[in-house]
Design a protein around this motif. Structure first.
Motif, PDB file in Angstrom:
ATOM      1  N   ILE A  85       0.838  -1.199   0.000  1.00  0.00           N
ATOM      2  CA  ILE A  85       0.000   0.000   0.000  1.00  0.00           C
ATOM      3  C   ILE A  85       0.872   1.246   0.000  1.00  0.00           C
ATOM      4  N   LYS A  86       1.880   1.282   0.875  1.00  0.00           N
ATOM      5  CA  LYS A  86       2.774   2.438   0.955  1.00  0.00           C
ATOM      6  C   LYS A  86       3.521   2.673  -0.351  1.00  0.00           C
ATOM      7  N   ALA A  87       3.965   1.610  -0.993  1.00  0.00           N
ATOM      8  CA  ALA A  87       4.806   1.727  -2.179  1.00  0.00           C
ATOM      9  C   ALA A  87       4.028   1.924  -3.476  1.00  0.00           C
ATOM     10  N   GLU A  88       2.832   1.354  -3.563  1.00  0.00           N
ATOM     11  CA  GLU A  88       2.176   1.255  -4.861  1.00  0.00           C
ATOM     12  C   GLU A  88       0.867   2.023  -5.011  1.00  0.00           C
ATOM     13  N   TRP A  89       0.193   2.328  -3.921  1.00  0.00           N
ATOM     14  CA  TRP A  89      -1.134   2.935  -4.044  1.00  0.00           C
ATOM     15  C   TRP A  89      -1.044   4.434  -4.287  1.00  0.00           C
ATOM     16  N   PRO A  90      -1.960   4.971  -5.095  1.00  0.00           N
ATOM     17  CA  PRO A  90      -2.031   6.427  -5.302  1.00  0.00           C
ATOM     18  C   PRO A  90      -2.594   7.104  -4.045  1.00  0.00           C
ATOM     19  N   PRO A  91      -2.615   8.434  -4.013  1.00  0.00           N
ATOM     20  CA  PRO A  91      -3.103   9.154  -2.827  1.00  0.00           C
ATOM     21  C   PRO A  91      -4.544   8.814  -2.424  1.00  0.00           C
ATOM     22  N   THR A  92      -5.394   8.526  -3.413  1.00  0.00           N
ATOM     23  CA  THR A  92      -6.764   8.109  -3.102  1.00  0.00           C
ATOM     24  C   THR A  92      -7.100   6.861  -3.908  1.00  0.00           C
ATOM     25  N   VAL A  93      -7.999   6.055  -3.350  1.00  0.00           N
ATOM     26  CA  VAL A  93      -8.468   4.845  -4.026  1.00  0.00           C
ATOM     27  C   VAL A  93      -9.980   4.758  -3.873  1.00  0.00           C
ATOM     28  N   ASP A  94     -10.599   3.919  -4.692  1.00  0.00           N
ATOM     29  CA  ASP A  94     -12.048   3.735  -4.559  1.00  0.00           C
ATOM     30  C   ASP A  94     -12.352   2.901  -3.313  1.00  0.00           C
ATOM     31  N   VAL A  95     -13.595   2.911  -2.918  1.00  0.00           N
ATOM     32  CA  VAL A  95     -14.003   2.241  -1.678  1.00  0.00           C
ATOM     33  C   VAL A  95     -13.742   0.728  -1.717  1.00  0.00           C
ATOM     34  N   PRO A  96     -14.066   0.026  -2.803  1.00  0.00           N
ATOM     35  CA  PRO A  96     -13.777  -1.414  -2.806  1.00  0.00           C
ATOM     36  C   PRO A  96     -12.289  -1.733  -2.630  1.00  0.00           C
ATOM     37  N   THR A  97     -11.424  -0.935  -3.237  1.00  0.00           N
ATOM     38  CA  THR A  97      -9.981  -1.141  -3.081  1.00  0.00           C
ATOM     39  C   THR A  97      -9.559  -0.884  -1.647  1.00  0.00           C
ATOM     40  N   ALA A  98     -10.055   0.192  -1.061  1.00  0.00           N
ATOM     41  CA  ALA A  98      -9.746   0.492   0.337  1.00  0.00           C
ATOM     42  C   ALA A  98     -10.245  -0.617   1.245  1.00  0.00           C
ATOM     43  N   GLY A  99     -11.422  -1.129   0.962  1.00  0.00           N
ATOM     44  CA  GLY A  99     -11.969  -2.226   1.755  1.00  0.00           C
ATOM     45  C   GLY A  99     -11.086  -3.458   1.732  1.00  0.00           C
ATOM     46  N   GLU A 100     -10.452  -3.728   0.594  1.00  0.00           N
ATOM     47  CA  GLU A 100      -9.547  -4.877   0.488  1.00  0.00           C
ATOM     48  C   GLU A 100      -8.422  -4.795   1.510  1.00  0.00           C
ATOM     49  N   ALA A 101      -7.941  -3.586   1.776  1.00  0.00           N
ATOM     50  CA  ALA A 101      -6.858  -3.407   2.740  1.00  0.00           C
ATOM     51  C   ALA A 101      -7.271  -3.865   4.137  1.00  0.00           C
ATOM     52  N   PHE A 102      -8.564  -3.782   4.423  1.00  0.00           N
ATOM     53  CA  PHE A 102      -9.075  -4.178   5.731  1.00  0.00           C
ATOM     54  C   PHE A 102      -9.731  -5.553   5.710  1.00  0.00           C
ATOM     55  N   GLY A 103      -9.684  -6.217   4.558  1.00  0.00           N
ATOM     56  CA  GLY A 103     -10.291  -7.534   4.433  1.00  0.00           C
ATOM     57  C   GLY A 103     -11.807  -7.488   4.326  1.00  0.00           C
ATOM     58  N   LEU A 104     -12.348  -6.382   3.808  1.00  0.00           N
ATOM     59  CA  LEU A 104     -13.792  -6.193   3.720  1.00  0.00           C
ATOM     60  C   LEU A 104     -14.284  -6.416   2.293  1.00  0.00           C
ATOM     61  N   SER A 105     -15.493  -6.911   2.172  1.00  0.00           N
ATOM     62  CA  SER A 105     -16.097  -7.073   0.855  1.00  0.00           C
ATOM     63  C   SER A 105     -16.519  -5.714   0.313  1.00  0.00           C
ATOM     64  N   ARG A 106     -16.780  -5.670  -0.983  1.00  0.00           N
ATOM     65  CA  ARG A 106     -17.232  -4.438  -1.637  1.00  0.00           C
ATOM     66  C   ARG A 106     -18.528  -3.936  -0.999  1.00  0.00           C
ATOM     67  N   SER A 107     -19.508  -4.830  -0.853  1.00  0.00           N
ATOM     68  CA  SER A 107     -20.804  -4.400  -0.331  1.00  0.00           C
ATOM     69  C   SER A 107     -20.713  -3.948   1.127  1.00  0.00           C
ATOM     70  N   TYR A 108     -19.935  -4.662   1.931  1.00  0.00           N
ATOM     71  CA  TYR A 108     -19.810  -4.270   3.335  1.00  0.00           C
ATOM     72  C   TYR A 108     -19.035  -2.947   3.461  1.00  0.00           C
ATOM     73  N   SER A 109     -18.067  -2.736   2.585  1.00  0.00           N
ATOM     74  CA  SER A 109     -17.329  -1.474   2.593  1.00  0.00           C
ATOM     75  C   SER A 109     -18.278  -0.300   2.351  1.00  0.00           C
ATOM     76  N   TYR A 110     -19.134  -0.430   1.331  1.00  0.00           N
ATOM     77  CA  TYR A 110     -20.089   0.643   1.052  1.00  0.00           C
ATOM     78  C   TYR A 110     -21.116   0.797   2.175  1.00  0.00           C
ATOM     79  N   GLU A 111     -21.482  -0.296   2.812  1.00  0.00           N
ATOM     80  CA  GLU A 111     -22.412  -0.218   3.950  1.00  0.00           C
ATOM     81  C   GLU A 111     -21.781   0.592   5.087  1.00  0.00           C
ATOM     82  N   LEU A 112     -20.506   0.330   5.365  1.00  0.00           N
ATOM     83  CA  LEU A 112     -19.816   1.078   6.419  1.00  0.00           C
ATOM     84  C   LEU A 112     -19.678   2.554   6.062  1.00  0.00           C
ATOM     85  N   VAL A 113     -19.415   2.844   4.793  1.00  0.00           N
ATOM     86  CA  VAL A 113     -19.339   4.241   4.354  1.00  0.00           C
ATOM     87  C   VAL A 113     -20.680   4.924   4.588  1.00  0.00           C
TER      88      VAL A 113
END
Length: 74
Positions: free
Chosen positions: A15-43
């Motif tokens: 994440i530190k080496a390769e990710w841009p300054p911002t990412v979409d919610v599903p990509t961010a959710g992957e970092a926490f081990g979250l599914s796409r739908s659950y990530s959007y639910e938390l948002v």
């Protein structure tokens, strides 16, 4: 019948080496081990574990916020 493939959870170093300054919610959710739908639910509930802002109809998560959160749990 094939099983759905799960993406490999990115490491903090990746994440530190390769990710841009911002990412979409599903990509961010992957970092926490979250599914796409659950990530959007938390948002929607304001409970996503990193900073997320809305720009029009698009949500973005801040990589620095993701790094801080993941670093705090290491």
């Amino acid at each position: 019948m094939s099983r759905r493939q799960h993406k490999k959870r990115p490491t903090l170093a990746e994440i530190k080496a390769e990710w841009p300054p911002t990412v979409d919610v599903p990509t961010a959710g992957e970092a926490f081990g979250l599914s796409r739908s659950y990530s959007y639910e938390l948002v929607a509930r304001g409970e996503f574990p990193a900073r997320v802002d809305r720009f029009g109809s698009r949500y973005v998560a801040y990589t620095e916020s993701i790094i801080r959160k993941l670093s705090a749990t290491d």
